[in-house]
Design an enzyme around this catalytic site. Structure first.
Site, short mmCIF file in Angstrom:
data_model
loop_
_atom_site.label_atom_id
_atom_site.label_comp_id
_atom_site.label_asym_id
_atom_site.label_seq_id
_atom_site.Cartn_x
_atom_site.Cartn_y
_atom_site.Cartn_z
N PHE A 7 -8.07 -7.33 -2.96
CA PHE A 7 -8.26 -6.18 -2.09
C PHE A 7 -8.77 -6.57 -0.71
O PHE A 7 -9.81 -7.24 -0.59
CB PHE A 7 -9.26 -5.19 -2.70
CG PHE A 7 -8.68 -4.25 -3.71
CD1 PHE A 7 -8.12 -3.04 -3.31
CD2 PHE A 7 -8.68 -4.56 -5.05
CE1 PHE A 7 -7.58 -2.16 -4.24
CE2 PHE A 7 -8.15 -3.69 -6.00
CZ PHE A 7 -7.60 -2.48 -5.58
N ASP A 8 -8.03 -6.18 0.31
CA ASP A 8 -8.60 -6.17 1.65
C ASP A 8 -9.76 -5.17 1.63
O ASP A 8 -9.82 -4.27 0.79
CB ASP A 8 -7.53 -5.73 2.65
CG ASP A 8 -8.08 -5.54 4.05
OD1 ASP A 8 -8.72 -6.48 4.56
OD2 ASP A 8 -7.89 -4.45 4.62
#
Length: 224
Positions: A7-8
Protein backbone atom coordinates in the site's frame (compact mmCIF):
# COMPACT_ATOMS: atom_id res chain seq x y z
CA UNK A 1 -3.53 -15.22 -6.31
CA UNK A 2 -1.68 -12.56 -4.31
CA UNK A 3 0.01 -13.19 -0.98
CA UNK A 4 1.18 -9.67 -0.11
CA UNK A 5 -0.46 -6.31 -0.75
CA UNK A 6 1.76 -3.22 -0.94
CA UNK A 7 0.00 0.00 0.00
CA UNK A 8 1.10 3.49 -0.87
CA UNK A 9 0.31 5.80 2.03
CA UNK A 10 -0.20 9.42 0.99
CA UNK A 11 -3.57 9.92 -0.71
CA UNK A 12 -4.16 6.18 -0.70
CA UNK A 13 -4.62 5.37 3.00
CA UNK A 14 -3.60 8.65 4.63
CA UNK A 15 -5.21 11.91 3.54
CA UNK A 16 -2.01 13.79 2.83
CA UNK A 17 -3.77 16.86 1.48
CA UNK A 18 -5.60 17.37 4.78
CA UNK A 19 -2.42 16.81 6.79
CA UNK A 20 -0.40 19.10 4.53
CA UNK A 21 -3.01 21.86 4.76
CA UNK A 22 -3.00 21.65 8.55
CA UNK A 23 0.81 21.62 8.78
CA UNK A 24 1.34 24.46 6.31
CA UNK A 25 -1.18 26.78 7.96
CA UNK A 26 0.30 26.09 11.39
CA UNK A 27 3.83 26.69 10.10
CA UNK A 28 2.84 30.01 8.53
CA UNK A 29 1.28 31.11 11.81
CA UNK A 30 4.39 30.15 13.78
CA UNK A 31 6.60 31.91 11.18
CA UNK A 32 4.41 35.05 11.47
CA UNK A 33 3.57 34.98 7.77
CA UNK A 34 -0.08 35.89 7.05
CA UNK A 35 -1.64 32.84 5.42
CA UNK A 36 -3.33 33.03 2.01
CA UNK A 37 -4.25 30.29 -0.44
CA UNK A 38 -1.80 31.80 -2.92
CA UNK A 39 1.00 31.19 -0.44
CA UNK A 40 0.31 27.48 -0.52
CA UNK A 41 0.15 27.50 -4.32
CA UNK A 42 3.64 29.05 -4.41
CA UNK A 43 4.99 26.45 -2.01
CA UNK A 44 3.28 23.62 -3.88
CA UNK A 45 4.89 24.57 -7.20
CA UNK A 46 8.34 24.44 -5.59
CA UNK A 47 7.60 21.22 -3.71
CA UNK A 48 6.17 19.34 -6.70
CA UNK A 49 9.10 20.32 -8.91
CA UNK A 50 11.54 18.95 -6.33
CA UNK A 51 9.57 15.70 -5.93
CA UNK A 52 9.58 15.20 -9.71
CA UNK A 53 13.35 15.66 -9.71
CA UNK A 54 13.64 13.15 -6.89
CA UNK A 55 11.54 10.55 -8.72
CA UNK A 56 13.79 11.03 -11.76
CA UNK A 57 16.82 10.48 -9.51
CA UNK A 58 18.17 13.97 -10.25
CA UNK A 59 18.37 14.98 -6.57
CA UNK A 60 18.48 13.30 -3.17
CA UNK A 61 15.72 13.23 -0.56
CA UNK A 62 17.88 15.33 1.78
CA UNK A 63 18.37 17.96 -0.91
CA UNK A 64 14.60 18.14 -1.38
CA UNK A 65 13.99 18.56 2.34
CA UNK A 66 16.71 21.19 2.69
CA UNK A 67 15.56 23.19 -0.30
CA UNK A 68 11.76 23.36 -0.40
CA UNK A 69 11.22 25.90 2.38
CA UNK A 70 14.55 27.62 1.78
CA UNK A 71 13.45 28.36 -1.79
CA UNK A 72 9.94 29.24 -0.68
CA UNK A 73 11.13 31.79 1.89
CA UNK A 74 13.57 33.29 -0.62
CA UNK A 75 10.80 33.64 -3.18
CA UNK A 76 8.66 35.46 -0.61
CA UNK A 77 11.51 37.73 0.46
CA UNK A 78 11.81 36.16 3.92
CA UNK A 79 15.50 35.30 3.63
CA UNK A 80 15.94 35.81 7.36
CA UNK A 81 13.88 32.67 8.07
CA UNK A 82 15.64 29.32 8.39
CA UNK A 83 14.23 27.02 5.70
CA UNK A 84 15.87 23.89 7.11
CA UNK A 85 14.47 24.54 10.59
CA UNK A 86 11.07 25.22 9.03
CA UNK A 87 11.27 21.89 7.23
CA UNK A 88 11.93 20.03 10.49
CA UNK A 89 8.96 21.76 12.11
CA UNK A 90 6.78 21.08 9.07
CA UNK A 91 7.50 17.35 9.29
CA UNK A 92 6.64 17.39 13.00
CA UNK A 93 3.33 19.05 12.16
CA UNK A 94 2.69 16.57 9.34
CA UNK A 95 3.15 13.79 11.86
CA UNK A 96 0.35 15.33 13.90
CA UNK A 97 -1.97 15.20 10.90
CA UNK A 98 -4.12 12.19 11.73
CA UNK A 99 -6.39 12.05 8.69
CA UNK A 100 -7.50 8.92 6.82
CA UNK A 101 -8.81 8.52 3.31
CA UNK A 102 -12.45 7.35 3.15
CA UNK A 103 -12.95 3.71 4.16
CA UNK A 104 -9.23 3.12 4.71
CA UNK A 105 -9.52 1.36 8.06
CA UNK A 106 -12.57 -0.65 7.02
CA UNK A 107 -10.78 -1.90 3.89
CA UNK A 108 -7.63 -2.87 5.80
CA UNK A 109 -9.79 -4.81 8.26
CA UNK A 110 -11.44 -6.80 5.47
CA UNK A 111 -8.17 -7.60 3.73
CA UNK A 112 -6.41 -8.55 6.95
CA UNK A 113 -9.26 -10.84 7.95
CA UNK A 114 -9.06 -12.43 4.48
CA UNK A 115 -5.51 -13.54 5.24
CA UNK A 116 -3.43 -11.15 3.13
CA UNK A 117 -0.07 -9.89 4.33
CA UNK A 118 -0.18 -6.09 4.28
CA UNK A 119 2.84 -3.82 3.83
CA UNK A 120 3.34 -0.11 3.29
CA UNK A 121 5.34 1.06 0.24
CA UNK A 122 5.86 4.80 0.52
CA UNK A 123 8.21 7.56 -0.59
CA UNK A 124 7.58 9.53 2.59
CA UNK A 125 9.87 10.35 5.50
CA UNK A 126 10.01 7.28 7.78
CA UNK A 127 9.33 8.81 11.20
CA UNK A 128 6.63 11.09 9.81
CA UNK A 129 4.81 8.19 8.18
CA UNK A 130 5.08 6.00 11.27
CA UNK A 131 3.69 8.76 13.51
CA UNK A 132 0.77 9.36 11.17
CA UNK A 133 -0.09 5.67 11.02
CA UNK A 134 0.06 5.49 14.79
CA UNK A 135 -2.12 8.57 15.16
CA UNK A 136 -4.74 7.23 12.76
CA UNK A 137 -4.76 3.77 14.33
CA UNK A 138 -3.79 1.76 11.23
CA UNK A 139 -0.20 0.80 12.01
CA UNK A 140 -1.10 -2.56 13.57
CA UNK A 141 -2.69 -3.77 10.33
CA UNK A 142 0.73 -4.04 8.69
CA UNK A 143 3.29 -6.80 8.71
CA UNK A 144 6.07 -4.39 7.79
CA UNK A 145 6.96 -1.06 6.24
CA UNK A 146 8.97 -0.25 3.11
CA UNK A 147 9.60 3.48 3.19
CA UNK A 148 12.12 4.97 0.78
CA UNK A 149 14.18 6.66 3.47
CA UNK A 150 15.12 3.26 4.90
CA UNK A 151 14.88 1.23 1.67
CA UNK A 152 17.48 3.45 0.00
CA UNK A 153 15.55 3.95 -3.25
CA UNK A 154 12.48 5.95 -4.28
CA UNK A 155 9.47 4.77 -6.23
CA UNK A 156 9.29 4.40 -9.25
CA UNK A 157 12.86 3.04 -9.21
CA UNK A 158 12.67 -0.71 -9.86
CA UNK A 159 15.30 -1.17 -7.15
CA UNK A 160 12.68 -0.07 -4.61
CA UNK A 161 10.44 -2.98 -5.64
CA UNK A 162 13.35 -5.41 -6.03
CA UNK A 163 14.30 -4.64 -2.42
CA UNK A 164 10.79 -5.50 -1.25
CA UNK A 165 10.68 -8.78 -3.15
CA UNK A 166 14.06 -9.76 -1.79
CA UNK A 167 13.06 -8.95 1.79
CA UNK A 168 9.74 -10.79 1.54
CA UNK A 169 11.22 -13.75 -0.35
CA UNK A 170 8.26 -13.61 -2.75
CA UNK A 171 7.94 -13.64 -6.54
CA UNK A 172 6.58 -10.78 -8.63
CA UNK A 173 3.35 -12.70 -9.12
CA UNK A 174 2.85 -12.92 -5.36
CA UNK A 175 2.54 -9.19 -4.72
CA UNK A 176 0.15 -6.39 -5.70
CA UNK A 177 0.86 -2.66 -5.51
CA UNK A 178 -2.01 -0.32 -4.59
CA UNK A 179 -1.64 3.43 -4.97
CA UNK A 180 -2.83 6.72 -6.39
CA UNK A 181 0.42 7.82 -8.04
CA UNK A 182 0.46 7.12 -11.77
CA UNK A 183 4.21 7.63 -11.91
CA UNK A 184 5.54 6.46 -8.56
CA UNK A 185 3.07 3.64 -7.89
CA UNK A 186 1.68 2.47 -11.23
CA UNK A 187 4.61 3.03 -13.60
CA UNK A 188 7.00 1.86 -10.91
CA UNK A 189 5.13 -1.39 -10.35
CA UNK A 190 4.65 -2.05 -14.06
CA UNK A 191 8.33 -1.41 -14.79
CA UNK A 192 9.05 -4.02 -12.13
CA UNK A 193 6.54 -6.45 -13.70
CA UNK A 194 4.32 -6.27 -10.62
CA UNK A 195 0.53 -6.09 -10.87
CA UNK A 196 -1.07 -2.92 -9.54
CA UNK A 197 -4.30 -1.16 -8.62
CA UNK A 198 -4.78 2.48 -9.54
CA UNK A 199 -6.74 4.16 -6.73
CA UNK A 200 -8.48 6.89 -8.71
CA UNK A 201 -10.07 8.62 -5.73
CA UNK A 202 -10.52 11.86 -7.70
CA UNK A 203 -12.24 9.90 -10.50
CA UNK A 204 -10.17 11.56 -13.22
CA UNK A 205 -10.05 8.31 -15.18
CA UNK A 206 -6.55 9.09 -16.47
CA UNK A 207 -5.27 6.57 -19.02
CA UNK A 208 -2.84 4.05 -17.57
CA UNK A 209 -1.91 0.39 -17.82
CA UNK A 210 -2.75 -0.74 -14.29
CA UNK A 211 -4.43 -4.13 -14.13
CA UNK A 212 -7.15 -2.78 -11.84
CA UNK A 213 -8.80 0.55 -11.02
CA UNK A 214 -10.98 1.52 -8.06
CA UNK A 215 -12.53 4.79 -6.96
CA UNK A 216 -13.49 3.48 -3.52
CA UNK A 217 -11.11 1.51 -1.30
CA UNK A 218 -13.95 -0.78 -0.28
CA UNK A 219 -14.00 -2.09 -3.85
CA UNK A 220 -10.49 -3.52 -3.48
CA UNK A 221 -11.53 -6.94 -2.15
CA UNK A 222 -13.79 -7.47 -5.17
CA UNK A 223 -11.45 -6.53 -8.04
CA UNK A 224 -8.60 -9.01 -7.60
Amino acid sequence: MYKALLFDLDDTLLDFKAAEDYAFKQLMQESEIPYTEQLFVQYDVINRKLWRQLEQQEITKQYLLDQRFTRFFTELGYDQLDGIAAERRFRQLLGDGAFLMPNAKETLTILKDAGYQLFTASNGVYQTQIRRMQATGIIDFFDGHFISETVGFEKPNVKFFDYILNELKLTKRDVLMIGDGLNSDIKGALASDIDCVFYDYAQKNQPNEAQYRVTNLLDLPTVF
